[in-house]
Design an enzyme around this catalytic site. Structure first.
Site, PDB file in Angstrom:
ATOM      1  CD  GLU A  88      50.931  33.915  18.477  1.00 17.35           C
ATOM      2  OE1 GLU A  88      50.918  34.338  17.314  1.00 17.35           O
ATOM      3  OE2 GLU A  88      50.551  34.593  19.432  1.00 17.35           O
ATOM      4  CB  CYS A 102      55.964  33.374  27.769  1.00 13.96           C
ATOM      5  SG  CYS A 102      54.292  33.768  28.195  1.00 13.96           S
ATOM      6  CB  CYS A 109      41.796  31.803  26.963  1.00  8.13           C
ATOM      7  SG  CYS A 109      41.784  31.787  28.776  1.00  8.13           S
ATOM      8  CB  CYS A 113      40.379  38.616  30.769  1.00  8.07           C
ATOM      9  SG  CYS A 113      40.488  37.305  31.997  1.00  8.07           S
ATOM     10  CB  CYS A 116      43.197  38.893  27.560  1.00  6.26           C
ATOM     11  SG  CYS A 116      44.315  37.572  27.092  1.00  6.26           S
ATOM     12  N   GLY A 159      45.953  31.002  27.262  1.00  8.13           N
ATOM     13  CA  GLY A 159      45.131  30.089  28.041  1.00  8.13           C
ATOM     14  C   GLY A 159      45.287  30.191  29.546  1.00  8.13           C
ATOM     15  CD  GLU A 160      43.628  30.121  34.621  1.00  6.74           C
ATOM     16  OE1 GLU A 160      44.022  31.274  34.398  1.00  6.74           O
ATOM     17  OE2 GLU A 160      44.001  29.455  35.603  1.00  6.74           O
ATOM     18  CB  SER A 191      50.274  33.363  35.506  1.00  4.08           C
ATOM     19  OG  SER A 191      49.411  34.472  35.600  1.00  4.08           O
ATOM     20  CB  SER A 214      45.622  37.659  36.601  1.00  6.52           C
ATOM     21  OG  SER A 214      46.695  37.034  35.951  1.00  6.52           O
ATOM     22  CG  LEU A 215      43.900  41.869  42.409  1.00  5.40           C
ATOM     23  CD1 LEU A 215      42.940  40.865  43.014  1.00  5.40           C
ATOM     24  CD2 LEU A 215      44.674  42.599  43.511  1.00  5.40           C
ATOM     25  CG  ASN A 290      51.568  44.769  26.988  1.00  8.92           C
ATOM     26  OD1 ASN A 290      52.373  45.687  27.022  1.00  8.92           O
ATOM     27  ND2 ASN A 290      51.708  43.668  27.716  1.00  8.92           N
ATOM     28  CB  CYS A 335      51.347  40.237  29.362  1.00 10.68           C
ATOM     29  SG  CYS A 335      52.676  39.640  30.368  1.00 10.68           S
TER      30      CYS A 335
HETATM   31  C1  LIG Z   1      47.841  36.030  29.206  1.00 11.59           C
HETATM   32  S1  LIG Z   1      47.705  35.633  30.908  1.00 11.59           S
HETATM   33  C2  LIG Z   1      47.938  33.847  30.912  1.00 11.59           C
HETATM   34  C3  LIG Z   1      47.893  33.241  32.291  1.00 11.59           C
HETATM   35  C4  LIG Z   1      46.546  33.210  32.977  1.00 11.59           C
HETATM   36  N1  LIG Z   1      45.502  32.902  32.105  1.00 11.59           N
HETATM   37  C5  LIG Z   1      46.271  34.497  33.722  1.00 11.59           C
HETATM   38  O1  LIG Z   1      45.350  35.207  33.323  1.00 11.59           O
HETATM   39  O2  LIG Z   1      46.983  34.756  34.694  1.00 11.59           O
HETATM   40  C6  LIG Z   1      49.248  36.214  31.605  1.00 11.59           C
HETATM   41  C7  LIG Z   1      49.180  37.616  32.183  1.00 11.59           C
HETATM   42  O3  LIG Z   1      48.944  38.537  31.132  1.00 11.59           O
HETATM   43  C8  LIG Z   1      48.080  39.543  31.624  1.00 11.59           C
HETATM   44  N2  LIG Z   1      47.458  40.216  30.478  1.00 11.59           N
HETATM   45  C9  LIG Z   1      46.457  39.788  29.697  1.00 11.59           C
HETATM   46  N3  LIG Z   1      46.151  40.699  28.753  1.00 11.59           N
HETATM   47  C10 LIG Z   1      47.010  41.738  28.930  1.00 11.59           C
HETATM   48  C11 LIG Z   1      47.228  42.973  28.262  1.00 11.59           C
HETATM   49  N4  LIG Z   1      46.517  43.319  27.208  1.00 11.59           N
HETATM   50  N5  LIG Z   1      48.199  43.801  28.726  1.00 11.59           N
HETATM   51  C12 LIG Z   1      48.951  43.451  29.795  1.00 11.59           C
HETATM   52  N6  LIG Z   1      48.812  42.277  30.450  1.00 11.59           N
HETATM   53  C13 LIG Z   1      47.855  41.431  30.037  1.00 11.59           C
HETATM   54  C14 LIG Z   1      47.110  38.770  32.503  1.00 11.59           C
HETATM   55  O4  LIG Z   1      46.426  39.594  33.422  1.00 11.59           O
HETATM   56  C15 LIG Z   1      48.073  37.826  33.195  1.00 11.59           C
HETATM   57  O5  LIG Z   1      48.557  38.437  34.375  1.00 11.59           O
HETATM   58  S1  SF4 Z   2      44.133  36.978  30.887  1.00 13.10           S
HETATM   59 FE1  SF4 Z   2      44.534  34.780  31.140  1.00 13.10          FE
HETATM   60  S2  SF4 Z   2      42.554  33.912  31.746  1.00 13.10           S
HETATM   61 FE2  SF4 Z   2      42.126  35.954  30.949  1.00 13.10          FE
HETATM   62  S3  SF4 Z   2      41.556  35.571  28.807  1.00 13.10           S
HETATM   63 FE3  SF4 Z   2      43.771  36.063  28.869  1.00 13.10          FE
HETATM   64  S4  SF4 Z   2      44.777  34.092  29.011  1.00 13.10           S
HETATM   65 FE4  SF4 Z   2      42.645  33.779  29.526  1.00 13.10          FE
END
Ligand SMILES: C[S@@+](CC[C@H](N)C(=O)[O-])C[C@H]1O[C@@H](n2cnc3c(N)ncnc32)[C@H](O)[C@@H]1O
Ligand code: SF4
Length: 342
Positions: A88, A102, A109, A113, A116, A159-160, A191, A214-215, A290, A335
């Site tokens: 997507e 995006c 991934c 996490c 996510c 993905g990362e 990111s 992403s902290l 989210n 996100c």
């Molecule tokens: C989907 S990640 C993709 C990039 C990378 N893998 C990372 O973790 O930074 C992009 C951002 O979405 C945030 N994210 C993931 N799941 C989320 C959620 N359920 N609600 C809000 N932000 C979320 C992550 O912490 C990150 O900052």
């Molecule tokens: S937040 Fe980023 S690294 Fe963590 S599972 Fe989602 S996409 Fe992967």
């Protein structure tokens, strides 16, 4: 065997063989890669067009569906790869008139996490350079058809990105190339969840590209509970990495911090974050969690008041802090919600 349209030396040779001069080639690149036109709209004579189509593959993803948000300017695109995988991409039309996309870097991934939806899917494979670029091109074509141009690209989809290092680098080489896509480096953001050696390697290669970390936790215990990567690279290593990053780039890093109710949103957590970031050039971006209702996880989003207090506390400690307004929540395009659920 067909070649890739993104194999620029091969494309150039092919155009020269067909009688194109330097100016025609530059025009072709501008129309194809910056204005996102389709090859059959370039006005070439049919023989050249057929020959190009026979020799070059121009598309790598098939658009399966498109969902437009009913409440904001988000559009979610569902693509299928040639081997039948689904990914997507999200188009974000921001109220200021700016546009962003995006993009995804992996099918699923590699990381897990807990909050996510993409992480929940598991990992299938890395996306090829062509598949990353085709997301930009096809989203760019949609925006061009609306009279808009694509301004920003964020690698915050599925993905990362740094776990797909070489394809990411190869895609960025063309996105930044002056004769190809010609994007402005600071308008591209990568990111990462925080893999110190890869972030540093990347920053040395692309010091001008924007970086986000992403902290999502204020101490090792809390962060490890939601991000298993923290067991491998605890926060002390992230701190050293951030210091080294500053000497390499001399630029601000975005710190992404998802706000989970009662988990990491207290004023004590804000103080811990402030102490962790002390003295660094950062911009903290607070992301309200989210939800993915199908995950049935215990996470909840912090309230607006709690986010505001957290923000104020960090601002009083001297940090630049913004709150992310995630577009596309009604179409599961915000996100962390990308999980091919249609
Ligand atoms: C989907 S990640 C993709 C990039 C990378 N893998 C990372 O973790 O930074 C992009 C951002 O979405 C945030 N994210 C993931 N799941 C989320 C959620 N359920 N609600 C809000 N932000 C979320 C992550 O912490 C990150 O900052
Ligand atoms: S937040 Fe980023 S690294 Fe963590 S599972 Fe989602 S996409 Fe992967």
């Amino acid at each position: 065997m067909t070649q890739s349209i993104y194999d620029i030396p091969a494309l150039e040779k092919h155009l020269i063989r067909n009688g194109f001069g330097g100016r025609d080639i530059r025009r072709t690149y501008r129309l194809l890669f910056r204005e996102f036109q389709k090859i059959d709209t370039l006005g070439w004579d049919s023989e050249v067009l057929e020959d190009t189509r026979a020799k070059f593959q121009t598309s790598y993803l098939t658009l399966i569906s498109r969902i437009d948000s009913q409440i904001d300017g988000a559009t979610k695109l569902l693509f299928e790869t040639e081997d039948g995988k689904k990914i997507e991409t999200v188009i974000l039309r921001i109220a200021t008139g700016r546009t962003s996309i995006c993009v995804s870097s992996q099918v699923g991934c590699t990381e897990k996490c807990r909050f996510c939806s993409t992480g929940e899917l598991g990992f299938f494979r890395n996306l090829k350079r062509e598949e990353v670029l085709d997301q930009v091109v096809q989203a760019g074509q949609i925006l061009a058809s609306e009279g808009r141009s694509l301004r920003n690209i964020v690698f915050m989809g599925m993905g990362e990105p740094l776990r797909n290092y070489q394809n990411l680098v190869d895609a960025l080489d063309l996105l930044l190339h002056q004769s190809v896509f010609k994007f402005i480096p600071k308008r591209i953001t990568v990111s990462s969840l925080g893999i110190p050696e890869l972030i540093l390697k990347f920053a040395k290669r692309f010091p001008e590209v924007s970086l986000a970390l992403s902290l999502n936790g204020s101490n090792d215990k809390g962060r490890s509970e939601v991000m298993p990567i923290n067991n491998r690279y605890p926060m002390a290593e992230l701190r050293s990495m951030l210091e080294e990053l500053e000497t390499i780039r001399g630029k601000e890093v975005m710190i992404e911090y998802i706000m989970f109710k009662d988990l990491n949103d207290s004023l004590e957590s804000a103080e811990e974050v402030a102490a962790f970031l002390k003295g660094l050039q950062v911009h903290v971006n607070l992301i309200p969690y989210n939800p993915d209702y199908s995950l049935n996880k215990s996470f909840q989003a912090s309230s607006t008041e709690v986010i505001d207090d957290f923000k104020k506390s960090l601002q009083e400690a001297g940090y630049k802090v913004t709150r992310r307004f995630s577009l596309g929540q009604d179409i599961a395009a915000a996100c962390g919600q990308l999980a091919n659920k249609g």
